[in-house]
Write a protein that holds these residues in place. Structure first.
Motif, PDB file in Angstrom:
ATOM      1  N   THR A 197       0.828  -1.197   0.000  1.00  0.00           N
ATOM      2  CA  THR A 197       0.000   0.000   0.000  1.00  0.00           C
ATOM      3  C   THR A 197       0.869   1.256   0.000  1.00  0.00           C
ATOM      4  O   THR A 197       0.506   2.269  -0.603  1.00  0.00           O
ATOM      5  CB  THR A 197      -0.936   0.018   1.222  1.00  0.00           C
ATOM      6  OG1 THR A 197      -0.165   0.037   2.432  1.00  0.00           O
ATOM      7  CG2 THR A 197      -1.840  -1.195   1.229  1.00  0.00           C
ATOM      8  N   THR A 198       2.035   1.190   0.676  1.00  0.00           N
ATOM      9  CA  THR A 198       2.965   2.319   0.625  1.00  0.00           C
ATOM     10  C   THR A 198       3.537   2.463  -0.776  1.00  0.00           C
ATOM     11  O   THR A 198       3.626   3.572  -1.322  1.00  0.00           O
ATOM     12  CB  THR A 198       4.105   2.121   1.641  1.00  0.00           C
ATOM     13  OG1 THR A 198       3.565   2.007   2.955  1.00  0.00           O
ATOM     14  CG2 THR A 198       5.080   3.290   1.605  1.00  0.00           C
ATOM     15  N   GLU A 221       2.170   1.582  -3.482  1.00  0.00           N
ATOM     16  CA  GLU A 221       1.086   2.054  -4.350  1.00  0.00           C
ATOM     17  C   GLU A 221       0.958   3.570  -4.296  1.00  0.00           C
ATOM     18  O   GLU A 221       0.802   4.241  -5.323  1.00  0.00           O
ATOM     19  CB  GLU A 221      -0.226   1.405  -3.882  1.00  0.00           C
ATOM     20  CG  GLU A 221      -1.147   1.005  -4.982  1.00  0.00           C
ATOM     21  CD  GLU A 221      -2.316   0.177  -4.464  1.00  0.00           C
ATOM     22  OE1 GLU A 221      -3.253  -0.007  -5.248  1.00  0.00           O
ATOM     23  OE2 GLU A 221      -2.290  -0.265  -3.301  1.00  0.00           O
ATOM     24  N   THR A 222       1.039   4.132  -3.075  1.00  0.00           N
ATOM     25  CA  THR A 222       0.874   5.576  -2.946  1.00  0.00           C
ATOM     26  C   THR A 222       2.050   6.332  -3.559  1.00  0.00           C
ATOM     27  O   THR A 222       1.928   7.512  -3.880  1.00  0.00           O
ATOM     28  CB  THR A 222       0.745   5.979  -1.460  1.00  0.00           C
ATOM     29  OG1 THR A 222       1.926   5.608  -0.751  1.00  0.00           O
ATOM     30  CG2 THR A 222      -0.469   5.337  -0.834  1.00  0.00           C
ATOM     31  N   PRO A 254      -7.199  -0.246   9.323  1.00  0.00           N
ATOM     32  CA  PRO A 254      -6.072   0.373   8.611  1.00  0.00           C
ATOM     33  C   PRO A 254      -5.023   0.883   9.601  1.00  0.00           C
ATOM     34  O   PRO A 254      -5.336   1.211  10.749  1.00  0.00           O
ATOM     35  CB  PRO A 254      -6.736   1.533   7.864  1.00  0.00           C
ATOM     36  CG  PRO A 254      -7.954   1.850   8.662  1.00  0.00           C
ATOM     37  CD  PRO A 254      -8.432   0.548   9.225  1.00  0.00           C
ATOM     38  N   GLU A 308      -2.380   3.374   3.805  1.00  0.00           N
ATOM     39  CA  GLU A 308      -3.104   2.711   2.717  1.00  0.00           C
ATOM     40  C   GLU A 308      -3.495   3.689   1.615  1.00  0.00           C
ATOM     41  O   GLU A 308      -3.759   4.870   1.858  1.00  0.00           O
ATOM     42  CB  GLU A 308      -4.364   2.030   3.272  1.00  0.00           C
ATOM     43  CG  GLU A 308      -4.088   0.856   4.200  1.00  0.00           C
ATOM     44  CD  GLU A 308      -3.730   1.239   5.615  1.00  0.00           C
ATOM     45  OE1 GLU A 308      -3.423   0.347   6.415  1.00  0.00           O
ATOM     46  OE2 GLU A 308      -3.752   2.449   5.935  1.00  0.00           O
ATOM     47  N   ALA A 309      -3.561   3.161   0.396  1.00  0.00           N
ATOM     48  CA  ALA A 309      -3.960   3.957  -0.763  1.00  0.00           C
ATOM     49  C   ALA A 309      -5.478   4.125  -0.783  1.00  0.00           C
ATOM     50  O   ALA A 309      -6.229   3.229  -0.392  1.00  0.00           O
ATOM     51  CB  ALA A 309      -3.484   3.291  -2.050  1.00  0.00           C
ATOM     52  N   ARG A 326      -6.448   6.287  -8.262  1.00  0.00           N
ATOM     53  CA  ARG A 326      -5.857   6.481  -6.937  1.00  0.00           C
ATOM     54  C   ARG A 326      -5.865   7.975  -6.646  1.00  0.00           C
ATOM     55  O   ARG A 326      -5.293   8.770  -7.376  1.00  0.00           O
ATOM     56  CB  ARG A 326      -4.444   5.910  -6.892  1.00  0.00           C
ATOM     57  CG  ARG A 326      -3.744   6.104  -5.570  1.00  0.00           C
ATOM     58  CD  ARG A 326      -2.505   5.219  -5.453  1.00  0.00           C
ATOM     59  NE  ARG A 326      -1.656   5.284  -6.631  1.00  0.00           N
ATOM     60  CZ  ARG A 326      -0.736   6.227  -6.836  1.00  0.00           C
ATOM     61  NH1 ARG A 326      -0.563   7.193  -5.949  1.00  0.00           N
ATOM     62  NH2 ARG A 326       0.013   6.206  -7.928  1.00  0.00           N
ATOM     63  N   ARG A 376      -4.120   8.990   0.085  1.00  0.00           N
ATOM     64  CA  ARG A 376      -3.590   7.959   0.978  1.00  0.00           C
ATOM     65  C   ARG A 376      -4.006   8.265   2.408  1.00  0.00           C
ATOM     66  O   ARG A 376      -4.240   9.428   2.776  1.00  0.00           O
ATOM     67  CB  ARG A 376      -2.073   7.897   0.894  1.00  0.00           C
ATOM     68  CG  ARG A 376      -1.355   9.141   1.405  1.00  0.00           C
ATOM     69  CD  ARG A 376       0.151   9.068   1.203  1.00  0.00           C
ATOM     70  NE  ARG A 376       0.830  10.267   1.670  1.00  0.00           N
ATOM     71  CZ  ARG A 376       1.526  10.348   2.802  1.00  0.00           C
ATOM     72  NH1 ARG A 376       1.607   9.287   3.604  1.00  0.00           N
ATOM     73  NH2 ARG A 376       2.124  11.468   3.162  1.00  0.00           N
ATOM     74  N   ARG A 383      -7.431   0.519   0.121  1.00  0.00           N
ATOM     75  CA  ARG A 383      -6.710  -0.725  -0.131  1.00  0.00           C
ATOM     76  C   ARG A 383      -6.223  -1.304   1.194  1.00  0.00           C
ATOM     77  O   ARG A 383      -5.382  -0.733   1.864  1.00  0.00           O
ATOM     78  CB  ARG A 383      -5.507  -0.473  -1.035  1.00  0.00           C
ATOM     79  CG  ARG A 383      -4.610  -1.689  -1.216  1.00  0.00           C
ATOM     80  CD  ARG A 383      -5.155  -2.670  -2.223  1.00  0.00           C
ATOM     81  NE  ARG A 383      -5.093  -2.100  -3.561  1.00  0.00           N
ATOM     82  CZ  ARG A 383      -5.671  -2.658  -4.629  1.00  0.00           C
ATOM     83  NH1 ARG A 383      -6.371  -3.783  -4.503  1.00  0.00           N
ATOM     84  NH2 ARG A 383      -5.560  -2.079  -5.817  1.00  0.00           N
TER      85      ARG A 383
END
Length: 832
Positions: free
Chosen positions: A106-107, A109-110, A757, A761-762, A769, A772, A805
């Motif tokens: 998730t990191t 992804e952001t 969470p 997370e994204a 997207r 975050r 996410r």
């Protein structure tokens, strides 16, 4: 050799070369000095891996920049940096490890970092030499791989020269002297003698407006020369190179590509191809710190003896994972020093207490981080701030209380934790307890489970004191750990009855003097409170972003008590003192004292908080001393609780009726016992930091280090009510000019039944997207997960439906109004 430059970089490894390159690219006249040859420190024996994997948002950006930057070096300089884009395969033997990878993803992804998920069958299909029958899956980064450390360093050095920088070898720095406007740096010519590097009689003095130290294994010597402390201390890291593996040679001869860098985190090693054989790099237990009090002058491109027994388990697990490697012999071995810090992140930013002195030390993953470190440090130096929040790397995150022995032991722990599961609720045990408040033993007997903040032991939550044998206090998870039900009980207790929180770790400063009022008015963005009142305010960076958060109590006309985050004591002190020094000529004398260790703090909050205090307050009219008339919300009073004098602040980070009780630290156990006795009949519970974190999100209270940092302005954070645009303050023009790039919001989330969470997370709107999370947890009021974060401004409207996410799925979330619990603040203002 030049004797005056804009910037002097000390150290010619990968990090120093990158810094010189990026400063030169920014147009600064730059000189790099290396005491030996370029790459003669840890750079020469580094394995050259470029792992994206990192739980830190800032560090992920740094690694991402490095990988993209290295790929363009050959076109720019004509030198091939030896970058093999083979990818990076992180294998998982357990579901918990896959949970870790999914949280990390998730990191990634952001930050826009590409990755793929692979099943064991897919791994086996692509790389049949890898045993997969005991794997549950893997995370694959297709765009990274490994690089030749010496080649990439030389390429950056050439690029720096092309941009106008000068590089001088065989010069050692022997002294730093700040004149008030520039640094006078004394250097000595070094020479070869009998295979050793020795100082000659030739000396010179270089003046520089800015100095950057990137001295690697020599960081302790650098700190002594500068008169500061640093926790950057090397730890032994060994890796071995095997003879060619016939199965691997056959695989490659058949036209197949290189294997990716293989990481079996559960086995604590990485493996990559090397000339038909394998390189194994373990992160084993028991690797010792070295050069705790300084690297010997005679130590050059040297190594330590290999300790094969220490890595036997890792070696055997490599054979298990790559069965063909069992038949090959060892070709070479390396055991060299790699610098670490207690949290594994480098020291990148201003040196504490010094002007125009910048540290780039403690790089345990120096090749991976070098490119990005140079880029973002140059931004920090040239522009005043970087485009990402560099707080998690700031050298001032470690205070002067940290000794050499502490740093060495924590660095050893950081080394062995490289491949240990990084739970978000992780608390590492080495060197603890060390900094304890007087009530620590009482709290421990009552089931307190402690976390560490700036070395202080602080209760995270309270487990069952009467049945410790049935409760695993160390239960950690990427989902809801063993602590979750206890934190939920504590949060509910504050909402319904009352709770007592130990907040002694807060940073506390006394600011006074004839210039104090004018200084603080310019230093912070909110109007200053009246005498006896409390205000929340922010000090901004030169870019208009949030540098730090303060609760300010005005004690008298020119005397103030400032409270800020406990984790940032040295950071806040350095920033505050330097800012005051800059303004003394304009505003007059300003006296600043760090009084953090003189005052303990208890936070008492909940509907029954006033009733508890009424039972112990001493006053001529005890029935009214805590009323709204005599003690309104956002005010401060000196009161007496039993025999303890208390500076009471009517504020509550939980959003309930409450007070912060600041008290002389030597009277803490007395006050603890007094409050415990008084609270019993009112249903008071003991509450830790995790429940408090959930509660503050129900009130949309931003936290420094998550929602608040040097990458967002207070207006983007939604703190307009704490910004007085009618006055002038540092960073105001930049804040206004920045506008609103994203907006901080609170979300209620319908997430999985066994997880909440964590705040990294994204966020998605449809397929796009859009932001975050920066915080996350559970809401006892709404009975669902809660989070805070940043989204596109056009979406920052209550009622907007997004998706979060979590693990491998998207979960529905809805943006709600700020302070979804008690938006009118009726509970926190309640009278009695």
């Amino acid at each position: 050799m030049k004797t005056h430059v804009k910037a002097l970089v000390v150290g010619g490894g990968a990090v120093g070369a990158s810094i010189a390159y990026h400063l030169a690219r920014a147009g600064w006249d730059t000189l790099l000095l290396e005491r030996d040859e370029l790459t003669s420190g840890s750079t020469w024996h580094a394995a050259g891996l470029l792992p994206y994997f990192n739980m830190s948002y800032a560090t992920t950006h740094i690694h991402d920049y490095s990988i993209r930057f290295y790929k363009g070096l050959e076109a720019e300089t004509g030198l091939n940096p030896g970058f093999f884009v083979v990818g990076n395969l992180r294998m998982a033997q357990s579901r918990a490890r896959m949970d870790e990878y999914m949280l990390y993803a998730t990191t990634a992804e952001t930050c826009g970092v590409p990755f793929e998920w692979l099943s064991p069958d897919q791994i086996k299909e692509r790389w049949p030499l890898v045993r997969t029958d005991d794997l549950v899956g893997a995370l694959f980064h297709p765009t990274d791989g490994y690089i030749n450390p010496a080649d990439v360093t030389q390429a950056m050095a050439k690029g720096a020269r092309q941009l106008g920088a000068t590089i001088e070898r065989k010069w050692q720095v022997d002294g730093y002297d700040w004149t008030g406007s520039e640094w006078r740096v004394t250097v000595t010519r070094m020479a070869e003698k009998g295979g050793n590097l020795v100082a000659t009689d030739e000396q010179a003095v270089i003046t520089a407006e800015h100095v950057v130290t990137a001295t690697g294994n020599h960081a302790q010597r650098t700190a002594r020369l500068l008169g500061i402390r640093t926790p950057a201390i090397p730890v032994e890291h060994q890796f071995i190179v095997t003879e060619p593996d016939p199965a691997l040679v056959e695989w490659r001869d058949a036209g197949n590509p290189q294997h990716p860098v293989l990481r079996d985190a559960d086995a604590k090693w990485y493996v990559r191809e090397e000339r038909g054989g394998w390189i194994l790099g373990p992160y084993e237990r028991g690797a010792p710190a070295r050069f705790e009090y300084g690297c010997p002058d005679s130590f050059r491109a040297d190594l330590f003896p290999l300790d094969l027994e220490r890595i036997e388990a890792e070696y055997m697990s490599m054979i298990h994972r790559i069965p063909s490697s069992e038949q090959v012999g060892l070709k070479d071995d390396f055991n060299g020093p790699i610098c670490y810090t207690p949290d594994g992140n480098p020291l990148l930013g201003p040196a504490p207490g010094l002007r125009n002195m910048w540290l780039a030390e403690g790089f345990s993953f120096g090749i991976t981080a070098a490119g990005g470190a140079g880029h973002y440090l140059a931004q920090l130096m040239v522009e005043g701030e970087a485009e990402i929040d560099m707080g998690s790397l700031d050298p001032r995150r470690f205070g002067d209380w940290m000794t050499t022995d502490y740093a060495a032991r924590k660095n050893e722990e950081a080394y062995e934790h490289v491949f240990i599961l990084h739970h978000p609720d992780e608390e590492r045990p080495a060197c603890r307890p060390l900094r304890t408040s007087p009530a620590y033993d009482r709290q421990k007997r009552l089931g307190a489970q402690f976390g560490q903040v700036n070395g202080w032991e602080r209760p995270n939550y309270y487990g069952p004191e009467d049945a410790p044998e049935t409760f695993d206090h160390d239960a950690r998870s990427f989902r809801r750990g063993g602590w979750w039900t206890h934190a939920a009980y504590e949060a509910k207790a504050i909402r319904e009855r009352a709770g007592l929180i130990d907040a002694t770790a807060f940073t506390k400063h006394l600011v006074r003097g004839p210039g104090a009022t004018a200084f603080l008015d310019r230093f912070t963005c909110n109007a200053l409170p009246r005498v006896g009142r409390v205000n929340l305010t922010y000090a901004l960076s030169s870019a208009g972003t949030v540098r730090t958060e303060y609760t300010i109590v005005r004690l008298s006309e020119h005397e103030y008590y400032l409270v800020s985050a406990g984790a940032w004591q040295a950071y806040d002190h350095d920033f505050l003192v330097k800012a005051a020094e800059d303004k003394r000529a304009e505003f007059g004398w300003i006296d600043i004292h760090d009084v953090s260790t003189q005052w303990g703090v208890f936070a008492l909050a909940g509907p029954n908080a006033r009733a508890i205090l009424n039972d112990v307050v001493r006053d001529a009219d005890p029935a009214s001393v805590l009323s709204n008339r005599r003690f309104p919300w956002l005010s401060a009073r000196d009161i007496e609780l039993g025999m303890c004098p208390v500076r009471a602040l009517r504020v509550a980070y939980t959003g309930e009726l409450g007070w912060e009780l600041h008290h002389p630290i030597e009277m803490q156990t007395y006050l603890w016992d007094l409050l415990m006795a008084a609270g019993e009949k009112h249903g008071m519970a003991l509450v830790g930091a995790r429940a408090q974190n959930w509660l503050r999100q129900e009130k949309s209270y931003r936290a420094f280090g998550t929602e608040l940092g040097r990458d967002a302005t207070p207006l983007e954070a939604g703190l307009d009510r704490f910004v007085d645009l009618s006055k002038e303050f540092h960073g105001k023009a930049a804040m206004v000019a920045t506008g609103i790039r994203s907006k901080c919001v609170t979300l209620l989330i319908d997430g999985p039944e066994d997880a909440d969470p964590w705040g990294r997370e994204a966020l998605y709107h449809g397929a796009a997207r859009v932001g975050r999370l920066t915080s996350g947890g559970w809401s006892v009021v709404f009975g669902k997960s809660i989070g805070m974060g940043y989204v596109r401004p056009d979406l920052a409207v209550p009622g907007t439906r997004l998706q979060v996410r979590m693990f491998d799925s998207l979960w529905p979330a809805e943006i709600v109004e700020d302070s979804p619990h008690d938006p009118a603040n009726a509970r926190i203002r309640a009278d009695g």
